[in-house]
Design a protein around this motif. Structure first.
Motif, PDB file in Angstrom:
ATOM      1  N   MET A   1       0.824  -1.185   0.000  1.00 38.75           N
ATOM      2  CA  MET A   1       0.000   0.000   0.000  1.00 38.75           C
ATOM      3  C   MET A   1       0.871   1.253   0.000  1.00 38.75           C
ATOM      4  SD  MET A   1      -3.098  -0.792  -0.348  1.00 38.75           S
ATOM      5  CE  MET A   1      -3.727   0.833  -0.132  1.00 38.75           C
ATOM      6  N   ARG A   2       1.945   1.232   0.767  1.00 37.55           N
ATOM      7  CA  ARG A   2       2.816   2.413   0.817  1.00 37.55           C
ATOM      8  C   ARG A   2       3.408   2.729  -0.554  1.00 37.55           C
ATOM      9  NH1 ARG A   2       1.660   4.761   5.529  1.00 37.55           N
ATOM     10  NH2 ARG A   2       2.003   3.418   7.302  1.00 37.55           N
ATOM     11  N   LEU A   3       3.776   1.697  -1.292  1.00 42.07           N
ATOM     12  CA  LEU A   3       4.327   1.915  -2.634  1.00 42.07           C
ATOM     13  C   LEU A   3       3.267   2.505  -3.558  1.00 42.07           C
ATOM     14  CD1 LEU A   3       6.413  -1.344  -3.044  1.00 42.07           C
ATOM     15  CD2 LEU A   3       7.297   0.970  -2.738  1.00 42.07           C
ATOM     16  N   LEU A   4       2.036   1.996  -3.486  1.00 39.84           N
ATOM     17  CA  LEU A   4       0.964   2.556  -4.306  1.00 39.84           C
ATOM     18  C   LEU A   4       0.700   4.007  -3.939  1.00 39.84           C
ATOM     19  CD1 LEU A   4      -1.669  -0.308  -4.485  1.00 39.84           C
ATOM     20  CD2 LEU A   4      -0.390   0.676  -6.376  1.00 39.84           C
ATOM     21  N   GLN A   5       0.706   4.302  -2.641  1.00 38.70           N
ATOM     22  CA  GLN A   5       0.478   5.666  -2.183  1.00 38.70           C
ATOM     23  C   GLN A   5       1.593   6.598  -2.652  1.00 38.70           C
ATOM     24  OE1 GLN A   5       0.042   4.879   1.977  1.00 38.70           O
ATOM     25  NE2 GLN A   5      -2.163   4.590   1.817  1.00 38.70           N
ATOM     26  N   ALA A   6       2.766   6.034  -2.885  1.00 40.90           N
ATOM     27  CA  ALA A   6       3.897   6.825  -3.386  1.00 40.90           C
ATOM     28  C   ALA A   6       3.909   6.860  -4.916  1.00 40.90           C
ATOM     29  CB  ALA A   6       5.211   6.247  -2.865  1.00 40.90           C
ATOM     30  N   ASP A   7       2.805   6.426  -5.527  1.00 43.97           N
ATOM     31  CA  ASP A   7       2.638   6.424  -6.984  1.00 43.97           C
ATOM     32  C   ASP A   7       3.603   5.501  -7.725  1.00 43.97           C
ATOM     33  OD1 ASP A   7       0.453   8.190  -6.982  1.00 43.97           O
ATOM     34  OD2 ASP A   7       1.791   9.923  -6.910  1.00 43.97           O
ATOM     35  N   VAL A   8       3.999   4.392  -7.077  1.00 41.95           N
ATOM     36  CA  VAL A   8       4.800   3.375  -7.756  1.00 41.95           C
ATOM     37  C   VAL A   8       3.841   2.517  -8.581  1.00 41.95           C
ATOM     38  CG1 VAL A   8       6.312   1.379  -7.448  1.00 41.95           C
ATOM     39  CG2 VAL A   8       6.548   3.357  -5.942  1.00 41.95           C
ATOM     40  N   ASP A   9       4.193   2.256  -9.820  1.00 40.36           N
ATOM     41  CA  ASP A   9       3.350   1.487 -10.726  1.00 40.36           C
ATOM     42  C   ASP A   9       3.129   0.070 -10.205  1.00 40.36           C
ATOM     43  OD1 ASP A   9       2.088   1.241 -13.462  1.00 40.36           O
ATOM     44  OD2 ASP A   9       3.570  -0.382 -13.539  1.00 40.36           O
ATOM     45  N   ILE A  10       1.905  -0.450 -10.387  1.00 37.78           N
ATOM     46  CA  ILE A  10       1.550  -1.789  -9.896  1.00 37.78           C
ATOM     47  C   ILE A  10       2.423  -2.874 -10.517  1.00 37.78           C
ATOM     48  CG2 ILE A  10      -0.271  -2.208 -11.606  1.00 37.78           C
ATOM     49  CD1 ILE A  10      -0.768  -3.128  -7.996  1.00 37.78           C
ATOM     50  N   THR A  11       2.871  -2.672 -11.750  1.00 38.63           N
ATOM     51  CA  THR A  11       3.754  -3.647 -12.404  1.00 38.63           C
ATOM     52  C   THR A  11       5.086  -3.733 -11.680  1.00 38.63           C
ATOM     53  OG1 THR A  11       2.698  -3.088 -14.502  1.00 38.63           O
ATOM     54  CG2 THR A  11       4.745  -4.325 -14.615  1.00 38.63           C
ATOM     55  N   THR A  12       5.609  -2.587 -11.282  1.00 44.54           N
ATOM     56  CA  THR A  12       6.865  -2.557 -10.526  1.00 44.54           C
ATOM     57  C   THR A  12       6.702  -3.249  -9.179  1.00 44.54           C
ATOM     58  OG1 THR A  12       7.433  -0.474 -11.597  1.00 44.54           O
ATOM     59  CG2 THR A  12       8.649  -1.036  -9.593  1.00 44.54           C
ATOM     60  N   ILE A  13       5.585  -2.999  -8.532  1.00 43.73           N
ATOM     61  CA  ILE A  13       5.312  -3.630  -7.226  1.00 43.73           C
ATOM     62  C   ILE A  13       5.217  -5.148  -7.396  1.00 43.73           C
ATOM     63  CG2 ILE A  13       3.642  -3.820  -5.350  1.00 43.73           C
ATOM     64  CD1 ILE A  13       2.945  -0.846  -5.921  1.00 43.73           C
ATOM     65  N   ALA A  14       4.548  -5.588  -8.454  1.00 48.02           N
ATOM     66  CA  ALA A  14       4.429  -7.027  -8.717  1.00 48.02           C
ATOM     67  C   ALA A  14       5.799  -7.666  -8.886  1.00 48.02           C
ATOM     68  CB  ALA A  14       3.563  -7.268  -9.957  1.00 48.02           C
ATOM     69  N   LEU A  15       6.681  -6.997  -9.615  1.00 48.91           N
ATOM     70  CA  LEU A  15       8.037  -7.522  -9.809  1.00 48.91           C
ATOM     71  C   LEU A  15       8.814  -7.570  -8.500  1.00 48.91           C
ATOM     72  CD1 LEU A  15       8.943  -5.730 -13.160  1.00 48.91           C
ATOM     73  CD2 LEU A  15       8.560  -8.188 -12.827  1.00 48.91           C
ATOM     74  N   LEU A  16       8.666  -6.511  -7.687  1.00 52.46           N
ATOM     75  CA  LEU A  16       9.364  -6.475  -6.402  1.00 52.46           C
ATOM     76  C   LEU A  16       8.903  -7.605  -5.473  1.00 52.46           C
ATOM     77  CD1 LEU A  16       9.341  -2.643  -5.671  1.00 52.46           C
ATOM     78  CD2 LEU A  16      11.365  -4.064  -6.006  1.00 52.46           C
ATOM     79  N   LEU A  17       7.620  -7.936  -5.549  1.00 52.30           N
ATOM     80  CA  LEU A  17       7.067  -8.991  -4.693  1.00 52.30           C
ATOM     81  C   LEU A  17       7.264 -10.391  -5.272  1.00 52.30           C
ATOM     82  CD1 LEU A  17       3.724  -7.270  -3.628  1.00 52.30           C
ATOM     83  CD2 LEU A  17       5.809  -7.540  -2.264  1.00 52.30           C
ATOM     84  N   GLY A  18       7.775 -10.449  -6.502  1.00 60.84           N
ATOM     85  CA  GLY A  18       8.015 -11.744  -7.134  1.00 60.84           C
ATOM     86  C   GLY A  18       6.756 -12.370  -7.704  1.00 60.84           C
ATOM     87  N   HIS A  19       5.731 -11.567  -7.962  1.00 58.63           N
ATOM     88  CA  HIS A  19       4.502 -12.091  -8.540  1.00 58.63           C
ATOM     89  C   HIS A  19       4.687 -12.334 -10.033  1.00 58.63           C
ATOM     90  CE1 HIS A  19       1.949 -10.134  -5.119  1.00 58.63           C
ATOM     91  NE2 HIS A  19       2.639 -11.181  -4.719  1.00 58.63           N
ATOM     92  N   GLU A  20       4.008 -13.350 -10.513  1.00 62.89           N
ATOM     93  CA  GLU A  20       4.116 -13.694 -11.929  1.00 62.89           C
ATOM     94  C   GLU A  20       3.484 -12.622 -12.816  1.00 62.89           C
ATOM     95  OE1 GLU A  20       2.592 -17.238 -14.886  1.00 62.89           O
ATOM     96  OE2 GLU A  20       3.018 -17.714 -12.797  1.00 62.89           O
ATOM     97  N   SER A  21       2.411 -12.008 -12.317  1.00 60.94           N
ATOM     98  CA  SER A  21       1.755 -10.957 -13.091  1.00 60.94           C
ATOM     99  C   SER A  21       1.144  -9.932 -12.143  1.00 60.94           C
ATOM    100  CB  SER A  21       0.674 -11.546 -13.991  1.00 60.94           C
ATOM    101  OG  SER A  21      -0.523 -11.735 -13.276  1.00 60.94           O
ATOM    102  N   PRO A  22       0.870  -8.719 -12.647  1.00 56.72           N
ATOM    103  CA  PRO A  22       0.222  -7.697 -11.824  1.00 56.72           C
ATOM    104  C   PRO A  22      -1.170  -8.119 -11.353  1.00 56.72           C
ATOM    105  CG  PRO A  22       1.209  -6.695 -13.758  1.00 56.72           C
ATOM    106  CD  PRO A  22       1.305  -8.176 -13.936  1.00 56.72           C
ATOM    107  N   ASP A  23      -1.812  -9.061 -12.080  1.00 56.26           N
ATOM    108  CA  ASP A  23      -3.126  -9.543 -11.659  1.00 56.26           C
ATOM    109  C   ASP A  23      -3.073 -10.163 -10.262  1.00 56.26           C
ATOM    110  OD1 ASP A  23      -4.241  -8.738 -14.054  1.00 56.26           O
ATOM    111  OD2 ASP A  23      -3.947 -10.693 -14.999  1.00 56.26           O
ATOM    112  N   THR A  24      -1.995 -10.874  -9.980  1.00 55.80           N
ATOM    113  CA  THR A  24      -1.820 -11.464  -8.662  1.00 55.80           C
ATOM    114  C   THR A  24      -1.732 -10.371  -7.606  1.00 55.80           C
ATOM    115  OG1 THR A  24      -0.593 -13.268  -9.679  1.00 55.80           O
ATOM    116  CG2 THR A  24      -0.391 -13.038  -7.300  1.00 55.80           C
TER     117      THR A  24
END
Length: 66
Positions: A1-24
């Protein structure tokens, strides 16, 4: 949530979390009130003057009765 609030793109967050896709990542995302307001502000034209809704005393009394 903090990353989203800082306007970080969801795709970048997905990669940082190791998710296969932003849908996850979307399964874990909750939109807070501040983020909703920021989003709505972007939808309005710069020429449009917007005001936050202010309920009347009558409406508040009705809602409190439930």
């Amino acid at each position: 949530m903090r990353l989203l609030q800082a306007d970080v793109d969801i795709t970048t967050i997905a990669l940082l979390l190791g998710h296969e896709s932003p849908d996850t990542t979307h399964h874990y995302v909750e939109l807070d009130l501040q983020m909703k307001e920021r989003c709505l502000r972007k939808l309005h034209s710069l020429k449009t003057k917007t005001q936050r809704f202010k309920p009347t005393d009558r409406l508040l009394k009705l809602l409190e009765s439930y």
